[in-house]
Design an enzyme around this catalytic site. Sequence first.
Site, short mmCIF file in Angstrom:
data_model
loop_
_atom_site.label_atom_id
_atom_site.label_comp_id
_atom_site.label_asym_id
_atom_site.label_seq_id
_atom_site.Cartn_x
_atom_site.Cartn_y
_atom_site.Cartn_z
N HIS B 39 0.83 -1.21 0.00
CA HIS B 39 0.00 0.00 0.00
C HIS B 39 0.86 1.26 0.00
O HIS B 39 0.61 2.21 -0.72
CB HIS B 39 -0.93 0.00 1.22
N LYS B 104 -10.18 -8.69 7.24
CA LYS B 104 -10.96 -9.08 8.42
C LYS B 104 -10.93 -7.96 9.45
O LYS B 104 -9.96 -7.20 9.52
CB LYS B 104 -10.42 -10.39 9.02
#
Lengths: 281, 181
Positions: B39, B104
């Site tokens: 990222h 998650k």
Amino acid sequence: MREIIASEIIDKVAILCKKANYEIPEDVKDAIKKAYKKEKSELGKEVLSQIIKNYEIAESNKVPICQDTGVAVFFIKIGKNAKIVDGNLYDTINEGVRKGYSEGYLRASIVKDPLYNRENTLDNTPAIIHLEIVEGENLVITFMPKGCGSENMSKTIMLTPSDGEEEIENFVVKTVEEAGANACPPVIVGVGIGGNLESCTLLSKKALLREVGKQNPDLKYAQLESRILKKINNLGIGPAGFGGVFTALAVHIETAPCHIASLPLCVNINCHAARRASLVI
Amino acid sequence: MMKTWRLKTPIKERHLEKLKVGNKILLSGVIFTARDSAHKLLKKQIEEGKKTPFDLKGSVIYYAGPTPPKPGYLIGSIGPTTSYRMDKYAPFFYSLGVKATIGKGSRSEEVMLALKKYKAVYLSAVGGIAALLAKHVKKAEIIAYQELGTEAIRKLWVEDFPCIVANDIYGNDLYKRVKEF
């Protein structure tokens, strides 16, 4: 003095690394199966059935249960009449991890420096090794690949004696609540009470080694475990955090004497993939 | 019975209109893995005006880093990692056309606002069932940042990859509703 050859330990540690990452301990499997039978939420039940299916795939294909094959944590008990020859114990354990993680296609997740040089060591070393000298001439090695989703959600607090059991209950329940889905529920909650700052955290990790659901032998602490577990499972977080009855499978408390002025408390959360394996040499 | 939708990539906004929190999704098509380091690098690359290794428009990012594949396997075990670590980056990527992320755990308020604003979703997969999820991956290749190892960007061809809608385009949050199960 019994002599144990270092190179023999390396191979056994490598096997231990693989076994722990492929096969969930029977007691954890049983606890998940029980939870599956009792879970009331439809989504929660589906998650638990996927967890059971995942155990089966991992075990039969010999692949890791979870991609996070963890920090390699070792609890080692060395008999006072045993001696390691042709190597030192720390290097030997790390060599075993190197071999096991590479041969077993386990993920290397350790970086060299926490802040400035987060370069992967590529072999999941160094391991974290806790050593204890005991009676006898055996070497007992317990390995726990500890995933970081649940580790990141763990907390320590230095309470004071007047805080008592009420604050302990509140802090443990709050920690699990804040962890929510991040810790991969249903979790196992290791609680350390007493000792000092660093020994309390170790107690909480040792609590995770206990067979799931086996209670503290002291009745008062066993009752405290039950009370906390009930409160946690009233949170409704449920399997994978999708809602349900089973947010935790068990709460295990370990204690130690402490200073007149303190009441250290540490909560170490383990995910449902609560992996561990032991061997005796 | 919970509602189940089949979703195919690339994702168009109209595909997301029917999805509500708690719905089950079986995702098929191409998705891209990226976690912490990827990222950071990807954002830097975009800010420097360089081309991205994959087309962000309509794409799905899976927060995951697999184990190395065993010989004869396409991919190692590959479950979701915890999403909140990517919260700082997520609004930026949603603004550039990413239509779904998979991970998650719950997201920040900023991410939820971005989901509503850019009409995108956050899907949650079950953590710790990585061997099972790997069975839904039919092909995999590293397309960027190979030097990051497990954190490299992988292009995955998935089939009926199971996940749950955790945040829909209407601002709803599964994790805030769990008590009502």
